[in-house]
Structures are given as structure tokens and as C-alpha cells.
Design an enzyme around this catalytic site. Structure first.
Site, PDB file in Angstrom:
ATOM      1  N   LEU A  10      25.493  43.845  40.742  1.00  0.00           N
ATOM      2  CA  LEU A  10      25.101  42.672  39.959  1.00  0.00           C
ATOM      3  C   LEU A  10      24.772  41.554  40.928  1.00  0.00           C
ATOM      4  O   LEU A  10      25.670  40.948  41.524  1.00  0.00           O
ATOM      5  CB  LEU A  10      26.222  42.286  38.996  1.00  0.00           C
ATOM      6  CG  LEU A  10      26.775  43.440  38.137  1.00  0.00           C
ATOM      7  CD1 LEU A  10      27.852  42.924  37.198  1.00  0.00           C
ATOM      8  CD2 LEU A  10      25.655  44.128  37.368  1.00  0.00           C
ATOM      9  N   GLY A  70      31.605  40.027  48.529  1.00  0.00           N
ATOM     10  CA  GLY A  70      31.766  39.302  49.780  1.00  0.00           C
ATOM     11  C   GLY A  70      30.494  38.621  50.227  1.00  0.00           C
ATOM     12  O   GLY A  70      30.485  37.885  51.214  1.00  0.00           O
ATOM     13  N   LYS A 111      27.161  37.841  47.614  1.00  0.00           N
ATOM     14  CA  LYS A 111      26.703  37.003  46.500  1.00  0.00           C
ATOM     15  C   LYS A 111      27.276  37.431  45.159  1.00  0.00           C
ATOM     16  O   LYS A 111      27.718  36.596  44.380  1.00  0.00           O
ATOM     17  CB  LYS A 111      25.168  37.024  46.431  1.00  0.00           C
ATOM     18  CG  LYS A 111      24.475  36.352  47.595  1.00  0.00           C
ATOM     19  CD  LYS A 111      22.971  36.205  47.335  1.00  0.00           C
ATOM     20  CE  LYS A 111      22.293  37.549  47.152  1.00  0.00           C
ATOM     21  NZ  LYS A 111      20.829  37.410  46.916  1.00  0.00           N
ATOM     22  N   GLY A 112      27.249  38.746  44.893  1.00  0.00           N
ATOM     23  CA  GLY A 112      27.515  39.185  43.531  1.00  0.00           C
ATOM     24  C   GLY A 112      28.741  40.041  43.360  1.00  0.00           C
ATOM     25  O   GLY A 112      29.730  39.925  44.088  1.00  0.00           O
ATOM     26  N   ASP A 115      62.536  63.165  65.558  1.00  0.00           N
ATOM     27  CA  ASP A 115      61.855  63.026  64.275  1.00  0.00           C
ATOM     28  C   ASP A 115      62.849  63.283  63.152  1.00  0.00           C
ATOM     29  O   ASP A 115      63.425  64.376  63.060  1.00  0.00           O
ATOM     30  CB  ASP A 115      60.686  64.017  64.175  1.00  0.00           C
ATOM     31  CG  ASP A 115      59.560  63.675  65.139  1.00  0.00           C
ATOM     32  OD1 ASP A 115      59.148  62.504  65.155  1.00  0.00           O
ATOM     33  OD2 ASP A 115      59.119  64.564  65.882  1.00  0.00           O
ATOM     34  N   LYS A 168      66.446  36.096  61.693  1.00  0.00           N
ATOM     35  CA  LYS A 168      66.061  34.847  61.032  1.00  0.00           C
ATOM     36  C   LYS A 168      64.759  35.107  60.284  1.00  0.00           C
ATOM     37  O   LYS A 168      63.771  35.545  60.865  1.00  0.00           O
ATOM     38  CB  LYS A 168      65.886  33.718  62.042  1.00  0.00           C
ATOM     39  CG  LYS A 168      65.677  32.381  61.371  1.00  0.00           C
ATOM     40  CD  LYS A 168      65.586  31.269  62.387  1.00  0.00           C
ATOM     41  CE  LYS A 168      65.576  29.922  61.667  1.00  0.00           C
ATOM     42  NZ  LYS A 168      64.561  29.828  60.636  1.00  0.00           N
TER      43      LYS A 168
END
Length: 817
Positions: A144, A179, A181-182, A349, A526
Site C-alpha cells: 500500500l 519503514g 512510506k506505506g 553442556d 544493581k
């Protein structure tokens, strides 16, 4: 970092990264290092949408201020390990890259491939000729595209109309702000129709939209008819066309992203495109909104299989039947294995059976031998159940090359399994090295593969837990001395009676010396958030900031639910934090939550930026005042209170080595540590040497007293803020801060500070140059800044904005370092 660069290892692949400080987005100042960081961190959500699709690229080696290069076939210098497939063209076959791992994304970012474009189809599993290797498209896309005079709002309106039509034929489209226009609309396909058929369907859909809404929609390619309208581009369903890949950067002035959105977001009248940092924050909480378009990503062994070649390694490759059998097993005890892995470096592991696979962590130093020392654990990809018994030699050149033996194996019982905390008891084989151990895994950063955790050895679970009020020792400290007599809080006592205990700043050397004087060290991390005292009545939690302000309504995920803190009332102390995309506490993210007051805003942001309440102390339990008891006893009481807490409430482990904790905090990019005296009581509202705070990032609370107007790109907005610290009844000027602001933050600060404008200078000691064009404000707002050091004259050097501190009163601000 220009020149020869540096060699890094990414997922077992070696890459040379160069010119990392080169600015690729001049207007935003975004460097190549930041681009690489984005693509490596977005990989878990982006790779499923790239898998199997040829990738064309737009490259900006000189940055977005210059023209890009369009690349189809791979560069001559591309690494041999980067997978590629050939597509025939009139000029001959061209090799297109297939990006299926983080290393591939990092390589493309290294050569400044900012935009990644893909078709709506994938290659099949074998073959290389253009005709035989393409599958039918597995998704439909509508682009779009707003013409002059139209924008995202108009695109969103057309998207809703298109959604109604698609849902009417059994499709459920998903929106992406491009990112650029549409808006792009994607819908999953079953793979039974060819590209030409899907393209024809999309064209008819576009024409139907134009027929019903001719005042806003156009389906013709002619640009001359697009003024004030939205062009529904159906042509990108053609097998030869590509679309910007979801989560790809765009080569625009700002590092915008093709970002998946919710339909609720499309209803926002101020809908806008999103930057890469915003997208990273979103996926950490929302996950992949386009997951229905990537069903292959649901297989937890995809990463395992993708890293290995069945004919090149003796490691097991499960069949589908084996997977079903493993997943369908019921009633049997859950199994585990710990393998000693002599790879590039020796590590162990740890693998735990869950949902038909082995959830796995690499633990460089093995299982902790004492409760006062935690070990780093890094999550790896899930492994097949057959790996429970695997031992052998993984050949050189293969992923994880080296010898592997079974160190111990057996069964385990899980007490708690959350996304960020797992508590479990392992029972090893008879006569094995492990025996029976109770462990906790606490996630400290990241999500999924490569996330970092702490592995903590816990004391055995008590047979019968004492009531919180009567607990005389923490479960991990059976030899603790008897507690002091409890005192009941008198009826009518005020909230001030539960004022938080405050830490004193210290250097690492001072913290080490303090720990050495004590019988045992007690080190906590912290967290970068805001202190909050929680009052639990057995059903709901109320929260107060350090200033005494009631902030209960601001955090409904903590206060509008049963927090699971037990049937007895309690008063607890902790820190409210918001995690970033890497799983680290982010004070800047928390800013979007701290200032909200309207229910609708709070509800929206609580979904976008969920809060976590990290506990570290308890003041009262079951109507008994426990503040006078030693910290080690209060910790035991707190563990009982938080045993069944909701996932948003966390009780982290305690360390016993200052240097090791500091190193871990640095590795995990945490704010610092707090060294406490385990024999100390809780001193309400007081700073005490019994709590020593060591910051890795130097921060300072400051009072805002003035604004310097912006210039250049910030004309008409805030340029910098003038800051002060109360001293001897005056507000002494300590400098200004002009960096670290987002556009959204500048707008919010203008709204907050404009009503405080005054003609009176609130400071003492403001240089004439800083006062020359200053707009003074009443000193009623506190902020936090990062800085390098205090100059001999007492001003902040290299100050950078972190955010407002509504939880701190101006007269409570003190020079921290």
C-alpha cells in the site's frame, strides 16, 4: 576500528569486521557497528522469514548520503560458508545468497547491505535450476503505497478494507509498516497456487478496492493518478519481484525498519514508522507478530539441523517418527545429561528434557561447587533427545568440533520453569560425580539462543517450609543465629515507617575491604530501574516509589493480578525494571512507563514495555516487623514469600565474590553491584555502610533548572538542559546535558517543563555563556544523567541524558560520587 579490522566468531563462523565506526546513517549518526549489532540481535525473529528465499540487497558502503548499489549475485569475496543458489537470467546464472544464520546476516551488514529484499516463494530442498527449484509462493503481499498528499493514516484505512476482503476468503492478513512510506499486508498461502495465479488474484483484489473506494484507492501503475490516493501494488506477487524483508533496515535518513504491527496500532491516528532500536525493544516483549508466516520456525530443532551436516558428523539426526515418540512420552521421569565438551575451549553442556527436545546451556566452568559462587551459562540451540547418550569425536571443521563424553546423566525434577528462571533438582547416576544437587538458572540478558544465564547452586529444598513470620533462618543458611524478637507494626503506622534503606556509594576496593571484614560476603546485582516498596495484603500488591508516591496504578501487570506472594500480608523492597531486547534492564525503556497516568496509556504501554519487579529485601511478614533481623534471615523469609510469585516478580541469586560479581556485571552490561552485610538489619530511610553500591556506569541525580534553546536541527526545541545539585541551601550549577535525547523524549520534556517557566534563575554559579540565552524553570523536576567525571570545578563532564526521576524529590538529590 578502521583498517585491518577485527576477526570475530559468530555461530562457529569466522568473520573479519572492518570500519565499524563508519557512519552509515549520517543524519542519525548510526555506525556500521550499530547496524551489525541490530542484525545480529534481530536474527531470531528475522531469519525464519528469510529461510529458503534468495536475498537481493541494496548496499550503501558510503552511507545513506550517497547512492546505493543494487546487488543480486554474491560478491566475489563472500565467504565460502555462505549458502547460495543459482537463478538463471538472460545474461546467465547468478548465485543468490541464502541467509539462514546469524553469521550470514552479520556478513551482509559488514558489506553495508542495509536493505534485504526477498520474493514470496522459497527454494525447494534440492536442485539449482530456476525452473525446478522454486516452490509455489507461501505468502501473498499487497504494498500500500501512498501518493503525494496521502500518508500512513490513509494506508491504514485501505489496509482495513483489504483485510475485510481477505478474511472473507479465509485469509488473515498481517500488517507491516514498511519503514519507507506505506504499509505491507501479508497473508499466508497453502503453497498450491503458482505465482501467476496469486498475482492475478491480488490484481483483482486491488481493482475491487478501487471500485468500492475510488476516492482513495488506485490500482493502476500510472503515477500521474496517485495524488491524494493509495496505490495498491499487487505486482510484487510476480515470481520475479521482491519485497523488503520483514525486520530489514531501510536506507533512509533514519535507520527505519520494515516493522510488523498489530491491527490495533493501525488505528492510532499518529501511526508512524519505527526505528531499529524501537523494533528491538518491541520483539523482546511481543515476539514475532508475523510468526504465522513462518511455520518452519516452530520446529525447535531447526537451528540444530541447520548447523550440522548428517554425513559429516557422528551427532544424532532424529527422524520425524523419533521426534513424535519422544514428544509423546508421558509418565516417565524427565531426563538430563551433562557432557564434557573438549571443543575450542573446554566447557560442560547441561541439557534438560523438555517438550520432546533437550534444552541446552554451555557452562564454561561446570556445575558450581558452593552456594556462594555462580557460574555463567550460555543457552545454545535445543538438541534432539538422542543426544542424551551421545559421546564421540566431532570432526574438525564441523560445528562444535572436538571430543564429547557423558560426565553424568540421570533424571531431574523441576520446581519452576519460566522464561527467565528455572529451579530444578538433578539426580545423577549411582556412583557418578554429580549426586543430587538443587540448581537455579537465572537469565540475565538476551533471549533464546546465546542468551546469558547464571547457574546457582541452591541448598536442598526443606521438607516443610516454616511460615514467613516464624522463619529463623534462610533455607541456604541453616547455621544462621536465632532471630531477634519480632515486633508488630503498631496500628495506624504510616507509609514512612517502611521507607527504603539507601545504599552508600563505594569503590570496588572499598567494597572488597568491607566484604573481607565480614564472616561471609553478600553481593547482589544493581538493577537499572526505580526503587519501590511493595505492600501485599494477601490478594493484591500496592507499590510506592522512594519518594512515597503511590505508583500502584502504573504497573497493572504487577498490581492488578494475584502476584502469588502467599496468603499472609508482607512489605517487600525491590526495583521495578524494564528489559531491553537483549534482556538487560533499560532505564530508558522504563521512562515510557514512569510518567503515565491515564488508564488507556498505561494499558497500552504495559503490553509494549512490561515491567519486572526484582526483589531483594522484606520489612514485614505476616504482621511481624522483620527489619531488625539479620539480612540472611530476611532473605530466607523473602524466598518463602516469593516461592510461587508470578513471572513478573523475580528474586535473583546472591553471590559471594566481589570481583567475580563485578566481572559478571561488566560482561552482562549491568549497572553494578551492591555489597551488603548479611548480619545487618534493615535501616528504614537511612544511608548505611552496610549497603555499599558500586556502579560500573557513573550516574548522578540532578535538578533541572533551565533550558537552552536548540539550534540547527533542534531549532524550536530543547537544545540542552541546565542542571544543579542542592548544596548548603542553594542549587549549585553542575553543567548541562544535550545528548542522549530521543525526539519523543524532547517532546515530552517540553510538555513537562514549559509550565514551570519562570524569570528567576534558580542556580548559583552559572557561567555567563550558559546563562546568556537560558530559559529558567522552577527547580521541581529531577533527572538522571550518565557522565565521565566531575571536573575540579564541580561540573559534570560528558553528561548524557538517561531520563526523568519522578521517584526522587529535588531536596533528596545529593552528589553521588
Amino acid at each position: 576500528m578502521a583498517g585491518a579490522g577485527q576477526v570475530v566468531e559468530v555461530g562457529g563462523r569466522r568473520l573479519r569486521l572492518t570500519n565499524l565506526d563508519k557512519v552509515l546513517y549520517p543524519e542519525a549518526g548510526t555506525t556500521k557497528a550499530e547496524v551489525i549489532d541490530y542484525y545480529s540481535r534481530i536474527a531470531p525473529w528475522m531469519l525464519p522469514h528469510l529461510a529458503g528465499r534468495p536475498v537481493t540487497r541494496l548496499r550503501w558502503p558510503e552511507g545513506t548520503g550517497h547512492a546505493p548499489f543494487f546487488a543480486k549475485d554474491l560478491e566475489a569475496g563472500a565467504p565460502d560458508w555462505l549458502r547460495r543458489r543459482a537463478i538463471d537470467h538472460s545474461s546467465g546464472a547468478k548465485d543468490y545468497p541464502l541467509v539462514d544464520d546469524v553469521a550470514g546476516l552479520v556478513y551482509l551488514a559488514q558489506v553495508a547491505s542495509l536493505e534485504l529484499h526477498t520474493p514470496q516463494w522459497r527454494f525447494d530442498a534440492a536442485g539449482s535450476s530456476a525452473g525446478s527449484s522454486r516452490r509455489a509462493p507461501d505468502r501473498l503481499v499487497l504494498d500500500l503505497d501512498p501518493g503525494p498528499g496521502a500518508g500512513l493514516a490513509e494506508c491504514a484505512e485501505v489496509a482495513r478494507w483489504a483485510r475485510e476482503i481477505l478474511q472473507g476468503v479465509g485469509m488473515d492478513p498481517l500488517p507491516v509498516t514498511s519503514g519507507s512510506k506505506g504499509i505491507h499486508l501479508y497473508a499466508a498461502l497453502d503453497g498450491t497456487r503458482l505465482s501467476d495465479e496469486i498475482s492475478a488474484f491480488a490484481r483483482e483484489l486491488a481493482r475491487a478496492l478501487e471500485a468500492d473506494h475510488a476516492d482513495l484507492v488506485v490500482s493502476a501503475m500510472t503515477k500521474a493518478v496517485r495524488d491524494g490516493k493509495v496505490f495498491v501494488d499487487w505486482s510484487q506477487n510476480n515470481g520475479a519481484k521482491t519485497t523488503i524483508a520483514p525486520y530489514s533496515l531501510r536506507g533512509r535518513a533514519q535507520p527505519m525498519v520494515a516493522a510488523p504491527r498489530t491491527w490495533d496500532e493501525l488505528d492510532d491516528p499518529v501511526l508512524r514508522h519505527l526505528r531499529f532500536d524501537e523494533v528491538l525493544e518491541r520483539v523482546a516483549t511481543t515476539g514475532d507478530l508475523l510468526a504465522p508466516l513462518a511455520p518452519a520456525a516452530a520446529d525447535p530443532l531447526t537451528a540444530y539441523v541447520g548447523k550440522r551436516a548428517a554425513d559429516a558428523t557422528p551427532e544424532p539426526f532424529p527422524t520425524s517418527a523419533a521426534r513424535v515418540a519422544a514428544t509423546g512420552a508421558s509418565g516417565a521421569a524427565l531426563r538430563f545429561v551433562i557432557q564434557e565438551h573438549h571443543a575450542r575451549r573446554l566447557h560442560f553442556d547441561l541439557r534438560l528434557e523438555r517438550d520432546g527436545v533437550l534444552e541446552s546451556w554451555a557452562v564454561p566452568r561446570g556445575i558450581p561447587e558452593t552456594t556462594d559462587r555462580n557460574h555463567l551459562a550460555v543457552m545454545t540451540e535445543p538438541h534432539p533427545m538422542e543426544y542424551l547418550t551421545f559421546a564421540g569425536e566431532i570432526p574438525a571443521g564441523q560445528y562444535g568440533a572436538g571430543s564429547m563424553t557423558v560426565w553424568d546423566t540421570g533424571t531431574y525434577e523441576a520446581e519452576k520453569w519460566r522464561e527467565d528462571e528455572i529451579i530444578f533438582t538433578l539426580t545423577g547416576r549411582p556412583g557418578g560425580p554429580l549426586g543430587v544437587v538443587r540448581l537455579a538458572l537465572i537469565r540475565t540478558s538476551g533471549a533464546g539462543e546465546k542468551s546469558q544465564w547464571l547457574l546457582h547452586l541452591m541448598a536442598p529444598r526443606p521438607a516443610a517450609a516454616p511460615s514467613p513470620a516464624g522463619s529463623s533462618a534462610a533455607p541456604e543458611s541453616p547455621a544462621a543465629p536465632a532471630s531477634s524478637p519480632a515486633t508488630v507494626r503498631p496500628r495506624g503506622a504510616t507509609a514512612a515507617d517502611d521507607a527504603p534503606m539507601l545504599a552508600v556509594n563505594a569503590t570496588p576496593a572499598r567494597a572488597r575491604a568491607a566484604a573481607a571484614r565480614r564472616s561471609e560476603a553478600w553481593v547482589e546485582f544493581k538493577w537499572d530501574g526505580i526503587r519501590a516498596i511493595g505492600t501485599w495484603d494477601g490478594r493484591r500488591l500496592r507499590l510506592r516509589a522512594r519518594s512515597g508516591t503511590d505508583i500502584t496504578a502504573r504497573y497493572p501487570e504487577l498490581t492488578a493480578v494475584d502476584a502469588g506472594l502467599g496468603a499472609a500480608p508482607a512489605v517487600i523492597d525491590g526495583e521495578i525494571v524494564a528489559m531491553d531486547a537483549a534482556g538487560r534492564p533499560s532505564f530508558s525503556r522504563l521512562q515510557s512507563r514512569m510518567h503515565l497516568t491515564t488508564p488507556r496509556e498505561i494499558e497500552r504501554e504495559s503490553r509494549r514495555v512490561p515491567a519486572t519487579y526484582i526483589l531483594f529485601d522484606v520489612l514485614r511478614a505476616a504482621d511481624a516487623d522483620v527489619a531488625a533481623r539479620p539480612l540472611r534471615e530476611r532473605r530466607g523469609i523473602l524466598e518463602e514469600i516469593a516461592a510461587d510469585a508470578v513471572p513478573a516478580i523475580v528474586l535473583p541469586p546472591v553471590a559471594a565474590d566481589v570481583d567475580a560479581a563485578l566481572q559478571t556485571a561488566r560482561e552482562l552490561d549491568l549497572e553494578g553491584i551492591v555489597v551488603k552485610d548479611p548480619d545487618a538489619p534493615y535501616r528504614r530511610g537511612a544511608r548505611s555502610e552496610e549497603w555499599l553500591k558500586v556502579k560500573l556506569t557513573r550516574t548522578q541525580d540532578v535538578v533541572i533548572g533551565g533550558i537552552r534553546p536548540g539550534k540547527g536541527g533542534r531549532t524550536g526545541a530543547i537544545g540542552s538542559l541546565l542542571l544543579g545539585i542542592p548544596e548548603a541551601g542553594e542549587l549549585r550549577y553542575v553543567g548541562r546535558v544535550g545528548s542522549g535525547f530521543s525526539e519523543r523524549e524532547l517532546t515530552r520534556l517540553a510538555d513537562v517543563l514549559t509550565p514551570l517557566r519562570t524569570d528567576e534563575n534558580p542556580f548559583t554559579g552559572v557561567p555567563a555563556a550558559d546563562a546568556s540565552d537560558a530559559l529558567w524553570v522552577r527547580p521541581q523536576r529531577v533527572a538522571e544523567v550518565e557522565f565521565a567525571e566531575f571536573t575540579p570545578g564541580g561540573t559534570l563532564r560528558h553528561a548524557r541524558w538517561r531520563g526523568l526521576r519522578p521517584d526522587v524529590a529535588p531536596d533528596a538529590v545529593r552528589r553521588e560520587v
